[in-house]
Scaffold this motif. Structure first.
Motif, PDB file in Angstrom:
ATOM      1  N   ASP A 178      77.025  -0.361  15.018  1.00 52.17           N
ATOM      2  CA  ASP A 178      78.328  -1.014  14.869  1.00 52.17           C
ATOM      3  C   ASP A 178      79.001  -1.174  16.229  1.00 52.17           C
ATOM      4  O   ASP A 178      79.458  -0.198  16.820  1.00 52.17           O
ATOM      5  CB  ASP A 178      79.207  -0.190  13.935  1.00 52.17           C
ATOM      6  CG  ASP A 178      80.545  -0.838  13.631  1.00 52.17           C
ATOM      7  OD1 ASP A 178      80.899  -1.871  14.255  1.00 52.17           O
ATOM      8  OD2 ASP A 178      81.267  -0.306  12.771  1.00 52.17           O
ATOM      9  N   GLU A 179      79.096  -2.402  16.701  1.00 53.08           N
ATOM     10  CA  GLU A 179      79.692  -2.642  18.018  1.00 53.08           C
ATOM     11  C   GLU A 179      81.176  -2.307  18.049  1.00 53.08           C
ATOM     12  O   GLU A 179      81.772  -2.189  19.113  1.00 53.08           O
ATOM     13  CB  GLU A 179      79.454  -4.079  18.474  1.00 53.08           C
ATOM     14  CG  GLU A 179      80.136  -5.119  17.621  1.00 53.08           C
ATOM     15  CD  GLU A 179      79.798  -6.537  18.048  1.00 53.08           C
ATOM     16  OE1 GLU A 179      80.735  -7.352  18.107  1.00 53.08           O
ATOM     17  OE2 GLU A 179      78.626  -6.815  18.323  1.00 53.08           O
ATOM     18  N   LYS A 180      81.803  -2.139  16.875  1.00 50.40           N
ATOM     19  CA  LYS A 180      83.218  -1.774  16.812  1.00 50.40           C
ATOM     20  C   LYS A 180      83.430  -0.279  16.558  1.00 50.40           C
ATOM     21  O   LYS A 180      84.551   0.150  16.314  1.00 50.40           O
ATOM     22  CB  LYS A 180      83.921  -2.587  15.723  1.00 50.40           C
ATOM     23  CG  LYS A 180      83.966  -4.072  16.030  1.00 50.40           C
ATOM     24  CD  LYS A 180      84.699  -4.832  14.954  1.00 50.40           C
ATOM     25  CE  LYS A 180      84.711  -6.316  15.277  1.00 50.40           C
ATOM     26  NZ  LYS A 180      85.391  -7.087  14.237  1.00 50.40           N
ATOM     27  N   SER A 181      82.349   0.507  16.617  1.00 49.81           N
ATOM     28  CA  SER A 181      82.501   1.952  16.379  1.00 49.81           C
ATOM     29  C   SER A 181      83.387   2.568  17.462  1.00 49.81           C
ATOM     30  O   SER A 181      83.443   2.090  18.595  1.00 49.81           O
ATOM     31  CB  SER A 181      81.136   2.641  16.332  1.00 49.81           C
ATOM     32  OG  SER A 181      80.505   2.605  17.590  1.00 49.81           O
ATOM     33  N   ILE A 182      84.103   3.636  17.076  1.00 45.55           N
ATOM     34  CA  ILE A 182      85.039   4.305  17.975  1.00 45.55           C
ATOM     35  C   ILE A 182      84.792   5.806  17.900  1.00 45.55           C
ATOM     36  O   ILE A 182      84.794   6.380  16.812  1.00 45.55           O
ATOM     37  CB  ILE A 182      86.501   4.006  17.576  1.00 45.55           C
ATOM     38  CG1 ILE A 182      86.773   2.504  17.662  1.00 45.55           C
ATOM     39  CG2 ILE A 182      87.474   4.790  18.445  1.00 45.55           C
ATOM     40  CD1 ILE A 182      88.095   2.093  17.051  1.00 45.55           C
TER      41      ILE A 182
END
Length: 103
Positions: free
Chosen positions: A13-17
């Motif tokens: 997931d490129e939006k993982s935080i």
């Protein structure tokens, strides 16, 4: 240093935080926290952290059940008891500096 693996879903997931990292070092706990993300998105920060910590406790209980056969509900109860005891009577001081993370 012995880093943990990044979970596959977080890698995909490129939006993982990354919200929390914790290390035991120099005889104490040291943490990096992503404070403010929920606040910046119109949510109350403290209850959101409560949900994150509850989910983390369930992950710990499931891992202990899978690894050592410990019943997950018993583990959750034991963690909650230790958590409340530590909040009521800390075994060590919480100290350190807070530096805002990068967005």
């Amino acid at each position: 240093m012995q880093p943990l693996i990044v979970p596959p879903a977080a890698q995909r997931d490129e939006k993982s935080i990354q919200m929390l990292s914790a290390w035991v070092a120099e005889k104490g706990l040291h943490c990096s926290l992503k404070i403010g993300m929920w606040q910046e998105n119109g949510r109350s920060e403290a209850p959101a952290w409560g949900i994150l910590l509850a989910d983390t406790i369930r992950h710990i209980a499931n891992a202990l059940q899978e690894s050592y056969g410990q019943a997950a509900p018993d583990t959750v109860a034991s963690i909650l008891e230790a958590l409340q005891n530590e909040l009521d009577a800390p075994t060590s001081a919480t100290k350190g500096d807070f530096s805002p993370g990068h967005s």
